[in-house]
Design an enzyme around this catalytic site. Structure first.
Site, PDB file in Angstrom:
ATOM      1  N   LYS A  30       0.841  -1.206   0.000  1.00 15.98           N
ATOM      2  CA  LYS A  30       0.000   0.000   0.000  1.00 15.98           C
ATOM      3  C   LYS A  30       0.872   1.251   0.000  1.00 15.98           C
ATOM      4  CE  LYS A  30      -3.912  -2.331   2.217  1.00 15.98           C
ATOM      5  NZ  LYS A  30      -4.720  -2.592   3.414  1.00 15.98           N
TER       6      LYS A  30
ATOM      7  N   GLN B 207      -4.764  -1.425   9.648  1.00 18.91           N
ATOM      8  CA  GLN B 207      -4.779  -2.764   9.052  1.00 18.91           C
ATOM      9  C   GLN B 207      -5.395  -3.772  10.025  1.00 18.91           C
ATOM     10  OE1 GLN B 207      -3.891  -3.297   5.877  1.00 18.91           O
ATOM     11  NE2 GLN B 207      -4.221  -5.496   5.938  1.00 18.91           N
TER      12      GLN B 207
ATOM     13  N   ASP C 101     -11.056   3.044   3.946  1.00 18.93           N
ATOM     14  CA  ASP C 101     -11.450   1.627   3.956  1.00 18.93           C
ATOM     15  C   ASP C 101     -12.974   1.477   3.859  1.00 18.93           C
ATOM     16  OD1 ASP C 101      -9.464  -0.316   4.013  1.00 18.93           O
ATOM     17  OD2 ASP C 101      -9.137  -0.146   6.172  1.00 18.93           O
TER      18      ASP C 101
HETATM   19  N1  GUN Z   1      -7.249  -6.726   6.233  1.00 17.33           N
HETATM   20  C1  GUN Z   1      -7.598  -7.419   5.123  1.00 17.33           C
HETATM   21  N2  GUN Z   1      -8.134  -6.602   4.189  1.00 17.33           N
HETATM   22  C2  GUN Z   1      -8.132  -5.366   4.728  1.00 17.33           C
HETATM   23  C3  GUN Z   1      -8.550  -4.101   4.240  1.00 17.33           C
HETATM   24  O1  GUN Z   1      -9.057  -3.944   3.123  1.00 17.33           O
HETATM   25  N3  GUN Z   1      -8.371  -3.057   5.097  1.00 17.33           N
HETATM   26  C4  GUN Z   1      -7.837  -3.200   6.342  1.00 17.33           C
HETATM   27  N4  GUN Z   1      -7.725  -2.112   7.109  1.00 17.33           N
HETATM   28  N5  GUN Z   1      -7.440  -4.365   6.811  1.00 17.33           N
HETATM   29  C5  GUN Z   1      -7.579  -5.440   5.994  1.00 17.33           C
END
Ligand code: GUN
Length: 293
Positions: free
Chosen positions: A53, A97, A120
């Site tokens: 990311k 995350q 998100d």
């Molecule tokens: N863990 C797995 N997929 C995601 C996501 O799209 N966002 C976040 N914050 N954590 C994740």
């Protein structure tokens, strides 16, 4: 018959190029879109995602901050980091995350994120906006990526029977909500099924579009797929593999080879939906920067 392969890599690269252009246009107006990613602990898969990311953000000409906190970080300390990022004008989007260590209440953390920075789309305000079809909602990146793949591959969702396997807050529930909204990439008849569903194979066989996000390696087999159906595999699973130098390989939630013999179109793993997720996260960050500037 062998299915058409829906390449997430090519599409994600195109979207990331569009995002880079939009970031440049914002920069010309004195705004550099900024994304902060917070990770708590050492979960290896999360570490990989978070690194990707940050890298993607920089490649798109955006400001990127990664905040790495030790596994023993308290909930109060994490909330203080969220508060700081909420107040930071360089940061337009942020995410924490998941999963978080079990001593931290993830719901409380998500609730603390300013909904305007919640790229998100996990804050209840954005979940609600998505459900009522408010275009201001941030769409969660993975289902948003799936919808974009369907649209850009000209797969008709209007009137289609779409079956979503899995009911997580990250994929299954928002996916179903996107597919039932009126408009492009929506207007589907949606069924959500999960581990407790009766006759799950039968429900899957009713799908014109089958989206699988159940988190079990190669769960969907060829007998569960109607000939010609579009199969979207959201799964990313590590399975032991002694023939691989790493000792494991990545497989999806769909048994790819046999299902590709039956389906009309299919996404590979890796190289499918996973590649789209980060592209859509960047798109959401642009949306956040526009909203705040
Ligand atoms: N863990 C797995 N997929 C995601 C996501 O799209 N966002 C976040 N914050 N954590 C994740």
């Amino acid at each position: 018959m062998s299915a058409r392969v829906l390449d997430g890599g090519v599409l994600a690269d195109a979207i990331r190029a569009e995002v880079a252009d939009e970031a440049k246009a914002l920069l010309a107006r004195g705004v550099q879109p900024g994304l902060a990613v917070v990770i708590v602990g050492e979960d290896p898969a999360s570490q990989v995602y978070v690194r990707s990311k940050g890298k993607a953000c920089m490649e798109a000409g955006m400001h990127s901050e990664t905040i790495r906190l030790p596994a023993e970080t308290s909930e109060a300390e994490l909330l203080a980091v969220v508060d700081r990022l909420n107040a930071d004008p360089k940061i337009h989007g942020m995410l924490v995350q998941l999963p978080l260590p079990t001593h931290i209440d993830a719901d409380r953390v998500l609730l603390r994120i300013d909904p305007r920075k919640d790229v998100d789309g996990f804050h209840p305000v954005n979940v609600g906006r998505l459900v009522i079809g408010d275009p201001a909602a941030f769409k969660p990146a993975t289902p948003y990526g799936v919808q974009e793949m369907l649209i850009r591959n000209r797969i008709e969702t209007k009137g289609a029977n779409a079956v979503v396997v899995g009911r997580s807050n990250i994929v299954g529930k928002p996916m179903a909500n996107l597919l039932i909204q009126p408009g492009k990439g929506g207007d589907a008849t949606v069924t959500v099924c999960h581990s407790k569903s009766r006759d799950l194979p039968g429900i899957c066989r009713s799908a014109d579009i089958l989206v699988v996000a159940i988190g079990r390696p190669e769960f969907v087999t060829a007998d569960m797929v109607r000939p010609g159906a579009v199969v979207i595999d959201v799964g990313i699973n590590r399975v032991p593999d002694a023939t691989n130098a790493k000792g494991y390989r990545i497989v999806g939630d769909v048994a790819y080879e046999p299902v590709a013999q039956v389906a009309g179109a299919i996404t590979p793993v890796p190289g499918g939906v996973g590649r789209m997720t980060i592209a859509m996260l960047l798109k959401n960050t642009i949306q956040a920067a526009r909203l705040q500037s």
